[in-house]
Design a protein around this motif. Structure first.
Motif, short mmCIF file in Angstrom:
data_model
loop_
_atom_site.label_atom_id
_atom_site.label_comp_id
_atom_site.label_asym_id
_atom_site.label_seq_id
_atom_site.Cartn_x
_atom_site.Cartn_y
_atom_site.Cartn_z
N LEU A 78 0.87 -1.18 0.00
CA LEU A 78 0.00 0.00 0.00
C LEU A 78 0.90 1.22 0.00
O LEU A 78 1.80 1.33 0.82
CB LEU A 78 -0.88 0.03 1.24
CG LEU A 78 -1.73 -1.22 1.49
CD1 LEU A 78 -2.34 -1.18 2.87
CD2 LEU A 78 -2.80 -1.32 0.43
N ASP A 79 0.69 2.11 -0.93
CA ASP A 79 1.54 3.29 -1.01
C ASP A 79 0.71 4.45 -1.52
O ASP A 79 0.48 4.59 -2.71
CB ASP A 79 2.74 3.01 -1.93
CG ASP A 79 3.79 4.11 -1.84
OD1 ASP A 79 3.48 5.19 -1.30
OD2 ASP A 79 4.90 3.87 -2.32
N ASN A 80 0.25 5.28 -0.59
CA ASN A 80 -0.60 6.41 -0.97
C ASN A 80 0.17 7.54 -1.63
O ASN A 80 -0.41 8.38 -2.30
CB ASN A 80 -1.34 6.95 0.26
CG ASN A 80 -2.37 5.98 0.76
OD1 ASN A 80 -2.96 5.25 -0.02
ND2 ASN A 80 -2.57 5.95 2.06
N SER A 81 1.49 7.57 -1.43
CA SER A 81 2.26 8.68 -1.99
C SER A 81 2.77 8.39 -3.39
O SER A 81 3.24 9.28 -4.06
CB SER A 81 3.44 9.00 -1.06
OG SER A 81 4.31 7.90 -0.99
N HIS A 82 2.71 7.14 -3.82
CA HIS A 82 3.21 6.75 -5.13
C HIS A 82 2.24 5.80 -5.80
O HIS A 82 1.27 5.35 -5.21
CB HIS A 82 4.57 6.05 -5.01
CG HIS A 82 5.64 6.89 -4.41
ND1 HIS A 82 5.93 6.86 -3.06
CD2 HIS A 82 6.48 7.79 -4.96
CE1 HIS A 82 6.90 7.70 -2.81
NE2 HIS A 82 7.26 8.28 -3.94
N ASP A 83 2.54 5.44 -7.01
CA ASP A 83 1.80 4.42 -7.73
C ASP A 83 2.16 3.07 -7.15
O ASP A 83 3.34 2.69 -7.12
CB ASP A 83 2.18 4.51 -9.22
CG ASP A 83 1.45 3.51 -10.07
OD1 ASP A 83 0.62 2.74 -9.55
OD2 ASP A 83 1.71 3.50 -11.29
N THR A 84 1.18 2.30 -6.67
CA THR A 84 1.48 1.01 -6.04
C THR A 84 2.12 0.03 -7.02
O THR A 84 2.90 -0.81 -6.61
CB THR A 84 0.23 0.36 -5.42
OG1 THR A 84 -0.75 0.17 -6.43
CG2 THR A 84 -0.31 1.18 -4.29
N SER A 85 1.81 0.15 -8.30
CA SER A 85 2.43 -0.76 -9.26
C SER A 85 3.92 -0.46 -9.39
O SER A 85 4.73 -1.39 -9.59
CB SER A 85 1.74 -0.69 -10.62
OG SER A 85 1.81 0.62 -11.15
N LEU A 86 4.32 0.78 -9.23
CA LEU A 86 5.74 1.13 -9.26
C LEU A 86 6.44 0.58 -8.02
O LEU A 86 7.55 0.04 -8.10
CB LEU A 86 5.93 2.64 -9.36
CG LEU A 86 7.35 3.15 -9.53
CD1 LEU A 86 7.98 2.56 -10.80
CD2 LEU A 86 7.36 4.66 -9.61
N THR A 87 5.80 0.68 -6.87
CA THR A 87 6.35 0.12 -5.64
C THR A 87 6.49 -1.39 -5.79
O THR A 87 7.51 -1.97 -5.40
CB THR A 87 5.43 0.45 -4.44
OG1 THR A 87 5.30 1.86 -4.33
CG2 THR A 87 5.99 -0.12 -3.15
N ALA A 88 5.49 -2.04 -6.37
CA ALA A 88 5.54 -3.49 -6.58
C ALA A 88 6.67 -3.86 -7.53
O ALA A 88 7.37 -4.85 -7.32
CB ALA A 88 4.21 -3.99 -7.11
N LEU A 89 6.85 -3.07 -8.57
CA LEU A 89 7.93 -3.33 -9.53
C LEU A 89 9.29 -3.23 -8.83
O LEU A 89 10.16 -4.09 -9.03
CB LEU A 89 7.86 -2.36 -10.70
CG LEU A 89 8.96 -2.50 -11.75
CD1 LEU A 89 8.94 -3.89 -12.38
CD2 LEU A 89 8.82 -1.43 -12.81
N HIS A 90 9.48 -2.22 -8.00
CA HIS A 90 10.74 -2.08 -7.26
C HIS A 90 10.95 -3.29 -6.36
O HIS A 90 12.07 -3.79 -6.24
CB HIS A 90 10.73 -0.80 -6.44
CG HIS A 90 10.93 0.42 -7.26
ND1 HIS A 90 11.42 1.59 -6.74
CD2 HIS A 90 10.69 0.68 -8.56
CE1 HIS A 90 11.48 2.51 -7.69
NE2 HIS A 90 11.03 1.96 -8.80
N PHE A 91 9.88 -3.76 -5.73
CA PHE A 91 9.99 -4.93 -4.85
C PHE A 91 10.37 -6.17 -5.65
O PHE A 91 11.26 -6.92 -5.25
CB PHE A 91 8.68 -5.17 -4.09
CG PHE A 91 8.71 -6.43 -3.27
CD1 PHE A 91 9.45 -6.48 -2.09
CD2 PHE A 91 8.04 -7.56 -3.69
CE1 PHE A 91 9.50 -7.65 -1.35
CE2 PHE A 91 8.08 -8.73 -2.95
CZ PHE A 91 8.81 -8.78 -1.77
N VAL A 92 9.71 -6.39 -6.78
CA VAL A 92 10.00 -7.58 -7.59
C VAL A 92 11.43 -7.54 -8.13
O VAL A 92 12.12 -8.56 -8.15
CB VAL A 92 8.96 -7.74 -8.73
CG1 VAL A 92 9.37 -8.81 -9.71
CG2 VAL A 92 7.59 -8.05 -8.14
N LEU A 93 11.89 -6.37 -8.56
CA LEU A 93 13.28 -6.26 -9.02
C LEU A 93 14.26 -6.51 -7.88
O LEU A 93 15.29 -7.18 -8.07
CB LEU A 93 13.53 -4.88 -9.64
CG LEU A 93 12.84 -4.64 -10.99
CD1 LEU A 93 13.00 -3.19 -11.43
CD2 LEU A 93 13.36 -5.60 -12.05
N ALA A 94 13.95 -6.00 -6.69
CA ALA A 94 14.81 -6.26 -5.53
C ALA A 94 14.77 -7.74 -5.16
O ALA A 94 15.79 -8.31 -4.75
CB ALA A 94 14.37 -5.39 -4.35
#
Length: 124
Positions: A78-94
């Motif tokens: 959950l990320d109200n300050s950003h696009d959650t799909s971008l947060t998810a992408l960063h997580f998957v790449l990490a």
């Protein structure tokens, strides 16, 4: 924020709506492995997932919820300050980097026997 009538009382209940991304992860063929191997795999899995959270700068409890599933996890971002799909992408790449790091330093010859890639280079 919107208000909706409660189910039976007729009172107004405040409902907060949030967008999120859910990622499910599972250890393949976990239950087919000996108990000792299951324990080792689960420890490695947890370490790799924790490293992915650190690599993506995501703090558990602050925009991330993890639900263990026995041989995997469900991660809700959950990320109200950003696009959650971008947060998810960063997580998957990490996560991919964390797996690659683990495999590079803890090479297991059974990867090649099963036709699995020893690191993430086969995916890119």
């Amino acid at each position: 924020m919107s208000s909706h009538a409660g189910p039976s009382s007729g009172s107004q209940v405040a409902v907060k709506q949030e967008l999120g991304t859910v990622i499910f992860m599972d250890i393949v063929a976990y239950s087919k492995r000996p108990t000792v191997a299951q324990q080792k795999l689960l420890t490695i899995f947890i370490d790799v997932v924790r490293a992915a959270f650190r690599g993506a700068d995501i703090v558990l409890g602050s925009g991330a919820i993890v639900v263990p599933t026995g041989d995997g996890v469900a991660v809700c971002l959950l990320d109200n300050s950003h696009d959650t799909s971008l947060t998810a992408l960063h997580f998957v790449l990490a996560l991919a980097q964390s797996v690659a790091d683990h495999n590079r330093y803890q090479s297991d010859p059974s990867f090649a026997q099963h036709g699995w890639a020893p690191d993430t280079t086969a995916f890119f």
